[in-house]
Scaffold this motif. Structure first.
Motif, PDB file in Angstrom:
ATOM      1  N   VAL A  26     117.750  25.324  38.743  1.00  0.00           N
ATOM      2  CA  VAL A  26     117.774  23.864  38.807  1.00  0.00           C
ATOM      3  C   VAL A  26     119.162  23.352  38.469  1.00  0.00           C
ATOM      4  O   VAL A  26     119.705  22.494  39.139  1.00  0.00           O
ATOM      5  N   ASP A  27     119.797  23.897  37.417  1.00  0.00           N
ATOM      6  CA  ASP A  27     121.131  23.453  37.028  1.00  0.00           C
ATOM      7  C   ASP A  27     122.140  23.710  38.137  1.00  0.00           C
ATOM      8  O   ASP A  27     122.998  22.880  38.414  1.00  0.00           O
ATOM      9  N   ALA A  28     122.046  24.868  38.795  1.00  0.00           N
ATOM     10  CA  ALA A  28     122.993  25.184  39.857  1.00  0.00           C
ATOM     11  C   ALA A  28     122.845  24.215  41.024  1.00  0.00           C
ATOM     12  O   ALA A  28     123.820  23.833  41.640  1.00  0.00           O
ATOM     13  N   GLY A  29     121.632  23.796  41.312  1.00  0.00           N
ATOM     14  CA  GLY A  29     121.396  22.873  42.416  1.00  0.00           C
ATOM     15  C   GLY A  29     121.731  21.444  42.066  1.00  0.00           C
ATOM     16  O   GLY A  29     121.859  20.607  42.941  1.00  0.00           O
ATOM     17  N   ALA A  30     121.861  21.133  40.777  1.00  0.00           N
ATOM     18  CA  ALA A  30     122.083  19.763  40.348  1.00  0.00           C
ATOM     19  C   ALA A  30     123.542  19.527  39.959  1.00  0.00           C
ATOM     20  O   ALA A  30     123.831  18.737  39.091  1.00  0.00           O
ATOM     21  N   ALA A  31     124.442  20.231  40.590  1.00  0.00           N
ATOM     22  CA  ALA A  31     125.855  20.055  40.283  1.00  0.00           C
ATOM     23  C   ALA A  31     126.281  18.628  40.607  1.00  0.00           C
ATOM     24  O   ALA A  31     125.842  18.056  41.596  1.00  0.00           O
ATOM     25  N   PRO A  32     127.122  18.042  39.767  1.00  0.00           N
ATOM     26  CA  PRO A  32     127.552  16.657  40.017  1.00  0.00           C
ATOM     27  C   PRO A  32     128.434  16.580  41.264  1.00  0.00           C
ATOM     28  O   PRO A  32     129.049  17.558  41.668  1.00  0.00           O
ATOM     29  N   LEU A  33     128.467  15.395  41.851  1.00  0.00           N
ATOM     30  CA  LEU A  33     129.373  15.163  42.970  1.00  0.00           C
ATOM     31  C   LEU A  33     130.808  15.303  42.477  1.00  0.00           C
ATOM     32  O   LEU A  33     131.137  14.857  41.387  1.00  0.00           O
ATOM     33  N   ALA A  34     131.621  15.915  43.264  1.00  0.00           N
ATOM     34  CA  ALA A  34     133.034  16.049  42.908  1.00  0.00           C
ATOM     35  C   ALA A  34     133.835  16.198  44.191  1.00  0.00           C
ATOM     36  O   ALA A  34     133.329  16.722  45.181  1.00  0.00           O
ATOM     37  N   PRO A  35     135.077  15.742  44.172  1.00  0.00           N
ATOM     38  CA  PRO A  35     135.895  15.911  45.370  1.00  0.00           C
ATOM     39  C   PRO A  35     136.218  17.388  45.582  1.00  0.00           C
ATOM     40  O   PRO A  35     136.356  18.142  44.621  1.00  0.00           O
ATOM     41  N   THR A  36     136.310  17.800  46.825  1.00  0.00           N
ATOM     42  CA  THR A  36     136.672  19.176  47.148  1.00  0.00           C
ATOM     43  C   THR A  36     138.101  19.275  47.663  1.00  0.00           C
ATOM     44  O   THR A  36     138.648  20.357  47.762  1.00  0.00           O
ATOM     45  N   LYS A  37     138.696  18.116  48.018  1.00  0.00           N
ATOM     46  CA  LYS A  37     140.069  18.073  48.513  1.00  0.00           C
ATOM     47  C   LYS A  37     140.778  16.871  47.896  1.00  0.00           C
ATOM     48  O   LYS A  37     140.158  15.839  47.651  1.00  0.00           O
ATOM     49  N   VAL A 163     143.596  -8.731  38.109  1.00  0.00           N
ATOM     50  CA  VAL A 163     143.799  -7.565  38.959  1.00  0.00           C
ATOM     51  C   VAL A 163     142.724  -6.562  38.569  1.00  0.00           C
ATOM     52  O   VAL A 163     142.514  -6.310  37.378  1.00  0.00           O
ATOM     53  N   ALA A 164     142.031  -5.991  39.557  1.00  0.00           N
ATOM     54  CA  ALA A 164     141.024  -4.969  39.290  1.00  0.00           C
ATOM     55  C   ALA A 164     141.284  -3.777  40.203  1.00  0.00           C
ATOM     56  O   ALA A 164     141.487  -3.943  41.404  1.00  0.00           O
ATOM     57  N   ILE A 165     141.291  -2.595  39.599  1.00  0.00           N
ATOM     58  CA  ILE A 165     141.556  -1.349  40.315  1.00  0.00           C
ATOM     59  C   ILE A 165     140.412  -0.382  40.033  1.00  0.00           C
ATOM     60  O   ILE A 165     139.939  -0.286  38.895  1.00  0.00           O
ATOM     61  N   ALA A 166     139.985   0.335  41.062  1.00  0.00           N
ATOM     62  CA  ALA A 166     138.943   1.352  40.900  1.00  0.00           C
ATOM     63  C   ALA A 166     139.486   2.693  41.383  1.00  0.00           C
ATOM     64  O   ALA A 166     140.235   2.763  42.359  1.00  0.00           O
ATOM     65  N   HIS A 167     139.101   3.738  40.671  1.00  0.00           N
ATOM     66  CA  HIS A 167     139.454   5.107  41.061  1.00  0.00           C
ATOM     67  C   HIS A 167     138.175   5.853  41.399  1.00  0.00           C
ATOM     68  O   HIS A 167     137.128   5.613  40.799  1.00  0.00           O
ATOM     69  N   GLY A 168     138.290   6.779  42.335  1.00  0.00           N
ATOM     70  CA  GLY A 168     137.126   7.573  42.696  1.00  0.00           C
ATOM     71  C   GLY A 168     137.438   8.471  43.860  1.00  0.00           C
ATOM     72  O   GLY A 168     138.587   8.886  44.054  1.00  0.00           O
ATOM     73  N   PHE A 169     136.410   8.757  44.665  1.00  0.00           N
ATOM     74  CA  PHE A 169     136.609   9.625  45.817  1.00  0.00           C
ATOM     75  C   PHE A 169     135.569   9.329  46.892  1.00  0.00           C
ATOM     76  O   PHE A 169     134.522   8.756  46.622  1.00  0.00           O
ATOM     77  N   ILE A 170     135.914   9.726  48.096  1.00  0.00           N
ATOM     78  CA  ILE A 170     135.034   9.582  49.255  1.00  0.00           C
ATOM     79  C   ILE A 170     134.336  10.924  49.468  1.00  0.00           C
ATOM     80  O   ILE A 170     135.005  11.976  49.413  1.00  0.00           O
ATOM     81  N   ALA A 171     133.035  10.908  49.687  1.00  0.00           N
ATOM     82  CA  ALA A 171     132.276  12.135  49.920  1.00  0.00           C
ATOM     83  C   ALA A 171     131.304  11.921  51.070  1.00  0.00           C
ATOM     84  O   ALA A 171     130.886  10.773  51.324  1.00  0.00           O
TER      85      ALA A 171
END
Length: 174
Positions: A26-37, A163-171
């Motif tokens: 279950v833990d292996a399948g529930a990995a959090p979203l993360a950028p790969t590039k 001024v508002a800035i957001a950081h993150g990633f596209i998946a």
């Protein structure tokens, strides 16, 4: 130990091993979203009117900062999501002690909801900076918009420039 006790012990150990194995699966399948590039990482900022219903005093995160420092219009690509990990907002020239309401909202023109909000009093310097961290990120679908609201709660009719800035990633949206 009697025969019955040894059998119970084996069943207990087998059950624990099975549960541990299932937990690992279950833990292996529930990995959090993360950028790969690295190209998935984004910095966006709020500059345009917020189309989210019910949030008039806010700006939409509609500009993306490019790797060369330039900026272009931003929308979440179809079949993708924007995962936001933090939002930082700053305003200056505020009246010391005035209470401000700060809020990250998500939604569509039909309706919206807050993702995070809080009240902050302007310090004596008149510069108020607020950071909202989302350690696991929050997901925004391509059909939604994210906005930031910065309102002077003490004087609701005063315009607050910020001024508002957001950081993150596209998946990819699976």
């Amino acid at each position: 130990m009697g025969h019955y006790e040894r059998g119970s012990m084996r069943r207990c150990v087998c059950a624990l091993v099975t549960l541990a194995w299932l937990g690992a699966a279950v833990d292996a399948g529930a990995a959090p979203l993360a950028p790969t590039k690295g190209s998935q990482l984004v910095t966006v900022y709020a500059s345009g009117p917020c189309p989210v219903g019910g949030f008039n005093a806010s700006l939409a995160f509609d500009q993306i900062v490019q790797p060369d420092g330039s900026n272009t219009g931003f929308t979440i690509p179809p079949k993708h999501v924007l995962v936001i990990t933090d939002v930082i907002a700053t305003s200056l020239g505020l009246t010391s002690g005035d209470v401000h309401f700060l809020e990250v909202v998500i939604g569509t023109p039909a309706h919206g909801n807050p993702v995070a909000s809080r009240f902050e009093a302007a310090p004596s310097s008149g510069v108020l900076t607020a950071t909202f961290n989302f350690p696991t990120g929050f997901v925004v679908k391509s059909t939604s918009t994210v906005c930031f609201q910065f309102v002077d709660f003490t004087h609701p009719n005063f315009f607050v420039g910020f001024v508002a800035i957001a950081h993150g990633f596209i998946a990819p949206d699976h």
